[in-house]
Design an enzyme around this catalytic site. Sequence first.
Site, PDB file in Angstrom:
ATOM      1  N   ASP A 220       6.234   4.601  -1.381  1.00  0.00           N
ATOM      2  CA  ASP A 220       7.627   5.055  -1.205  1.00  0.00           C
ATOM      3  C   ASP A 220       8.633   4.350  -2.110  1.00  0.00           C
ATOM      4  OD1 ASP A 220       7.445   3.352   1.998  1.00  0.00           O
ATOM      5  OD2 ASP A 220       8.026   2.508   0.049  1.00  0.00           O
TER       6      ASP A 220
ATOM      7  N   GLN B 167       0.829  -1.197   0.000  1.00  0.00           N
ATOM      8  CA  GLN B 167       0.000   0.000   0.000  1.00  0.00           C
ATOM      9  C   GLN B 167       0.864   1.248   0.000  1.00  0.00           C
ATOM     10  OE1 GLN B 167      -3.605  -0.805   2.871  1.00  0.00           O
ATOM     11  NE2 GLN B 167      -1.827  -1.959   3.608  1.00  0.00           N
ATOM     12  N   ASN B 168       2.166   1.042   0.140  1.00  0.00           N
ATOM     13  CA  ASN B 168       3.097   2.166   0.267  1.00  0.00           C
ATOM     14  C   ASN B 168       3.466   2.725  -1.100  1.00  0.00           C
ATOM     15  OD1 ASN B 168       3.010   1.497   2.955  1.00  0.00           O
ATOM     16  ND2 ASN B 168       4.945   0.363   2.924  1.00  0.00           N
TER      17      ASN B 168
ATOM     18  N   ASN C  49       3.452  -6.684  13.086  1.00  0.00           N
ATOM     19  CA  ASN C  49       3.007  -5.302  13.229  1.00  0.00           C
ATOM     20  C   ASN C  49       3.356  -4.795  14.632  1.00  0.00           C
ATOM     21  OD1 ASN C  49       1.518  -3.217  11.658  1.00  0.00           O
ATOM     22  ND2 ASN C  49       0.232  -3.212  13.503  1.00  0.00           N
TER      23      ASN C  49
ATOM     24  N   ALA D 269       9.055  -4.267  12.734  1.00  0.00           N
ATOM     25  CA  ALA D 269       9.178  -5.183  11.593  1.00  0.00           C
ATOM     26  C   ALA D 269      10.621  -5.481  11.228  1.00  0.00           C
ATOM     27  CB  ALA D 269       8.458  -4.576  10.384  1.00  0.00           C
TER      28      ALA D 269
ATOM     29  N   HIS E 218      -1.312   1.352  -4.365  1.00  0.00           N
ATOM     30  CA  HIS E 218      -1.620   2.786  -4.239  1.00  0.00           C
ATOM     31  C   HIS E 218      -0.634   3.628  -5.028  1.00  0.00           C
ATOM     32  CE1 HIS E 218      -3.854   1.875  -0.219  1.00  0.00           C
ATOM     33  NE2 HIS E 218      -4.542   1.527  -1.285  1.00  0.00           N
TER      34      HIS E 218
HETATM   35  N1  APR Z   1       7.207  -2.069  12.573  1.00  0.00           N
HETATM   36  C1  APR Z   1       6.015  -2.692  12.339  1.00  0.00           C
HETATM   37  N2  APR Z   1       4.815  -2.067  12.366  1.00  0.00           N
HETATM   38  C2  APR Z   1       4.835  -0.744  12.645  1.00  0.00           C
HETATM   39  C3  APR Z   1       6.016  -0.018  12.904  1.00  0.00           C
HETATM   40  C4  APR Z   1       7.245  -0.741  12.865  1.00  0.00           C
HETATM   41  N3  APR Z   1       8.434  -0.152  13.105  1.00  0.00           N
HETATM   42  N4  APR Z   1       5.678   1.274  13.159  1.00  0.00           N
HETATM   43  C5  APR Z   1       4.318   1.356  13.050  1.00  0.00           C
HETATM   44  N5  APR Z   1       3.815   0.144  12.758  1.00  0.00           N
HETATM   45  C6  APR Z   1       2.424  -0.236  12.533  1.00  0.00           C
HETATM   46  C7  APR Z   1       1.401   0.547  13.331  1.00  0.00           C
HETATM   47  O1  APR Z   1       1.174  -0.114  14.565  1.00  0.00           O
HETATM   48  C8  APR Z   1       0.167   0.485  12.420  1.00  0.00           C
HETATM   49  O2  APR Z   1      -0.681  -0.591  12.795  1.00  0.00           O
HETATM   50  O3  APR Z   1       2.139   0.025  11.180  1.00  0.00           O
HETATM   51  C9  APR Z   1       0.734   0.201  11.023  1.00  0.00           C
HETATM   52  C10 APR Z   1       0.514   1.329  10.050  1.00  0.00           C
HETATM   53  O4  APR Z   1      -0.862   1.454   9.843  1.00  0.00           O
HETATM   54  P1  APR Z   1      -1.425   2.716   9.025  1.00  0.00           P
HETATM   55  O5  APR Z   1      -0.747   3.962   9.500  1.00  0.00           O
HETATM   56  O6  APR Z   1      -2.908   2.625   9.041  1.00  0.00           O
HETATM   57  O7  APR Z   1      -0.890   2.479   7.547  1.00  0.00           O
HETATM   58  P2  APR Z   1      -1.491   1.512   6.443  1.00  0.00           P
HETATM   59  O8  APR Z   1      -2.084   0.298   7.035  1.00  0.00           O
HETATM   60  O9  APR Z   1      -0.428   1.321   5.432  1.00  0.00           O
HETATM   61  O10 APR Z   1      -2.662   2.417   5.789  1.00  0.00           O
HETATM   62  C11 APR Z   1      -3.249   1.921   4.608  1.00  0.00           C
HETATM   63  O11 APR Z   1      -4.360   4.040   4.333  1.00  0.00           O
HETATM   64  O12 APR Z   1      -4.523   6.336   4.205  1.00  0.00           O
HETATM   65  C12 APR Z   1      -4.325   5.182   3.489  1.00  0.00           C
HETATM   66  O13 APR Z   1      -3.198   5.252   1.441  1.00  0.00           O
HETATM   67  C13 APR Z   1      -2.973   5.193   2.807  1.00  0.00           C
HETATM   68  O14 APR Z   1      -1.757   3.239   2.072  1.00  0.00           O
HETATM   69  C14 APR Z   1      -2.357   3.855   3.202  1.00  0.00           C
HETATM   70  C15 APR Z   1      -3.558   3.066   3.688  1.00  0.00           C
END
Ligand code: APR
Length: 266
Positions: free
Chosen positions: A119, A116-117, A228, A246, A134
């Site tokens: 980057d 979903q990233n 996570n 991670a 995305h």
């Molecule tokens: N290692 C593992 N997990 C981590 C770390 C880490 N160092 N740091 C944070 N996290 C976890 C958090 O606990 C959280 O559950 O990563 C997760 C990130 O979740 P979100 O911020 O919701 O990101 P994501 O799931 O990718 O969001 C999906 O939402 O807004 C849209 O387009 C955007 O692609 C994104 C989508």
Amino acid sequence: MTTPHDDPHGEDIRRAAALLADASYCIALTGAGISAESGIPTFRGKDGLWTKHGEPPLNQFDEFRDSPADWWRNVAERRRNPDELTASLVNAQPNDAHFAMAELERIGVLKHTITQNVDGLHRLAGMERLTEIHGNSRLLRCTQCTTRSPFDEIPEIFPPRCDHCGGIVKTDTVMFGEPIPPDALERCYRESSRADCVLLVGTTAVVSPAADFAFAVGQRGHPMIEVNLDPTVITQYCAVALHDKAGELMSRIAASVKELRGSGDQ
Ligand code: APR
């Protein structure tokens, strides 16, 4: 002799590695959390961008369609004065978690990753069996034929046109309200439908359709593995759920899989 006390994740790492090694077609879904250790902010949770600044407006794609030229002027302005997320993307490098997943792809255990990233760090880590559902902030995409090209500098004319079909070109990043590009969707359906194991890394798994592709594998009775920092809505459905950073977890899981697969080069 290590005890669960001094290695709280040891047993779950071994269980996750065994599931990955036994799978015949394992896929992964990754989210912002896998890039957190590369300095890129996540969206939700206590330090998340949406938590701090609120979610962006849902009409971004409508604004693009109403006036692609004005939309491109805003993109040019944001490149000159980048916000927190844009600034963090510019120099970000893959971290241990990206490299561990690239290793699992190299040894044939990880058959495809849906990220979903935007980057581009999975690509930079050398992964090829990848769908950036995305989009990728380092690419441009034609809105007609989906041809993608490097986004190295701001185009001279607004909006830029596709060299292949003359369609309007935008950044590859999928905006709120924008349909997922058809080629990416088709690949995600194909990969999810043939998977017999799914690894979720660094995602809250609350955004569709990305999360749906992972749930679909679990709904067919196949194992889901969560890596996570925090528990999420999928934790309860996972055969194994590891909650820590991670980088270290994925490195240990990859090493354990390689041991099980006897792939020699540690
Ligand atoms: N290692 C593992 N997990 C981590 C770390 C880490 N160092 N740091 C944070 N996290 C976890 C958090 O606990 C959280 O559950 O990563 C997760 C990130 O979740 P979100 O911020 O919701 O990101 P994501 O799931 O990718 O969001 C999906 O939402 O807004 C849209 O387009 C955007 O692609 C994104 C989508």
